[in-house]
Design a protein around this motif. Structure first.
Motif, PDB file in Angstrom:
ATOM      1  N   TYR A  30       0.981  -1.067   0.169  1.00 32.42           N
ATOM      2  CA  TYR A  30      -0.045  -0.010   0.072  1.00 32.42           C
ATOM      3  C   TYR A  30       0.919   1.172   0.041  1.00 32.42           C
ATOM      4  CZ  TYR A  30      -3.434  -3.442   1.566  1.00 32.42           C
ATOM      5  OH  TYR A  30      -3.798  -4.448   1.736  1.00 32.42           O
ATOM      6  N   GLU A  31       0.425   2.288  -0.585  1.00 34.63           N
ATOM      7  CA  GLU A  31       0.865   3.712  -0.606  1.00 34.63           C
ATOM      8  C   GLU A  31      -0.145   4.148   0.481  1.00 34.63           C
ATOM      9  OE1 GLU A  31       3.409   6.567  -1.023  1.00 34.63           O
ATOM     10  OE2 GLU A  31       3.558   4.889  -2.055  1.00 34.63           O
ATOM     11  N   VAL A  32       0.210   4.840   1.349  1.00 32.53           N
ATOM     12  CA  VAL A  32      -0.803   5.401   2.473  1.00 32.53           C
ATOM     13  C   VAL A  32      -0.516   6.760   2.774  1.00 32.53           C
ATOM     14  CG1 VAL A  32      -1.444   5.202   4.847  1.00 32.53           C
ATOM     15  CG2 VAL A  32      -0.662   3.208   3.460  1.00 32.53           C
ATOM     16  N   LYS A  33      -1.867   7.673   2.938  1.00 32.05           N
ATOM     17  CA  LYS A  33      -1.760   8.901   3.320  1.00 32.05           C
ATOM     18  C   LYS A  33      -2.717   9.089   4.278  1.00 32.05           C
ATOM     19  CE  LYS A  33       0.019  10.868  -1.443  1.00 32.05           C
ATOM     20  NZ  LYS A  33      -0.212  11.808  -2.367  1.00 32.05           N
ATOM     21  N   SER A  34      -2.709  10.455   4.891  1.00 30.65           N
ATOM     22  CA  SER A  34      -3.808  10.699   5.637  1.00 30.65           C
ATOM     23  C   SER A  34      -4.040  12.195   5.562  1.00 30.65           C
ATOM     24  CB  SER A  34      -3.549  10.316   7.353  1.00 30.65           C
ATOM     25  OG  SER A  34      -2.441  11.108   7.746  1.00 30.65           O
ATOM     26  N   ALA A  35      -5.439  12.716   6.090  1.00 30.63           N
ATOM     27  CA  ALA A  35      -5.573  14.105   6.007  1.00 30.63           C
ATOM     28  C   ALA A  35      -6.808  14.370   6.736  1.00 30.63           C
ATOM     29  CB  ALA A  35      -6.072  14.435   4.395  1.00 30.63           C
ATOM     30  N   GLY A  36      -7.291  15.504   7.244  1.00 27.96           N
ATOM     31  CA  GLY A  36      -8.350  15.866   7.835  1.00 27.96           C
ATOM     32  C   GLY A  36      -9.541  16.871   7.122  1.00 27.96           C
ATOM     33  N   THR A  37     -10.567  16.809   7.584  1.00 26.24           N
ATOM     34  CA  THR A  37     -11.809  17.557   7.164  1.00 26.24           C
ATOM     35  C   THR A  37     -11.884  18.951   7.560  1.00 26.24           C
ATOM     36  OG1 THR A  37     -13.558  16.622   8.630  1.00 26.24           O
ATOM     37  CG2 THR A  37     -13.007  15.433   6.603  1.00 26.24           C
ATOM     38  N   GLU A  38     -11.273  19.217   8.638  1.00 24.68           N
ATOM     39  CA  GLU A  38     -11.385  20.565   9.270  1.00 24.68           C
ATOM     40  C   GLU A  38     -10.328  21.565   8.679  1.00 24.68           C
ATOM     41  OE1 GLU A  38     -13.628  21.260  11.545  1.00 24.68           O
ATOM     42  OE2 GLU A  38     -14.743  19.244  10.969  1.00 24.68           O
ATOM     43  N   ASN A  39     -10.630  22.844   8.786  1.00 21.94           N
ATOM     44  CA  ASN A  39      -9.648  23.904   8.416  1.00 21.94           C
ATOM     45  C   ASN A  39      -8.300  23.926   9.119  1.00 21.94           C
ATOM     46  OD1 ASN A  39     -11.480  24.967   6.432  1.00 21.94           O
ATOM     47  ND2 ASN A  39     -12.551  26.475   7.737  1.00 21.94           N
ATOM     48  N   SER A  40      -8.782  23.337  10.660  1.00 20.76           N
ATOM     49  CA  SER A  40      -7.432  23.286  11.508  1.00 20.76           C
ATOM     50  C   SER A  40      -6.708  22.078  11.359  1.00 20.76           C
ATOM     51  CB  SER A  40      -7.873  23.554  12.801  1.00 20.76           C
ATOM     52  OG  SER A  40      -9.003  22.370  13.266  1.00 20.76           O
ATOM     53  N   ALA A  41      -6.770  21.302  10.290  1.00 18.65           N
ATOM     54  CA  ALA A  41      -6.304  19.878   9.960  1.00 18.65           C
ATOM     55  C   ALA A  41      -4.695  20.209   9.813  1.00 18.65           C
ATOM     56  CB  ALA A  41      -6.728  19.153   9.042  1.00 18.65           C
TER      57      ALA A  41
END
Length: 106
Positions: free
Chosen positions: A28-39
């Protein structure tokens, strides 16, 4: 190789922990992210387009992605993990919950 995206609100605890524990998996190639403006890393259309599968921690994250990126979300495989925002980064219970939730997918 499959592209896996983990999403939570602020990309500080849950999705970042998931990225950390799966990033060395050669399948796997893995990334992460957030939905909030403060992410820490804020999700954008490129993340959605890149991902083969998107794992969101809660139903609200799925709803936000559909709201913000309706075209890019077409035909995307989304899995709602139902992992509440009660853990810190790399919390042992969080790691166990993530591994148990993701076993059938990864």
């Amino acid at each position: 190789m499959k592209n896996i995206l983990f999403v939570c609100s602020r990309n500080k605890w849950r999705s970042l922990t998931a990225e950390t524990i799966f990033k060395n998996n050669p399948n796997y190639e893995v990334k992460s992210a957030g939905t909030e403006n403060s992410a820490r890393i804020r999700i954008n259309a490129n993340h959605i387009i890149w991902a083969d599968t998107i794992f969101v921690m809660e139903k609200k994250h799925h709803e936000r992605l559909l709201e913000k990126f309706p075209k890019d979300m077409n035909n995307k495989k989304i899995v709602i993990l139902e992992i509440q925002d009660i853990y810190k980064y790399m919390d042992a219970e969080l790691i166990e919950e993530l591994k148990n939730s993701l076993t059938e997918y990864l």
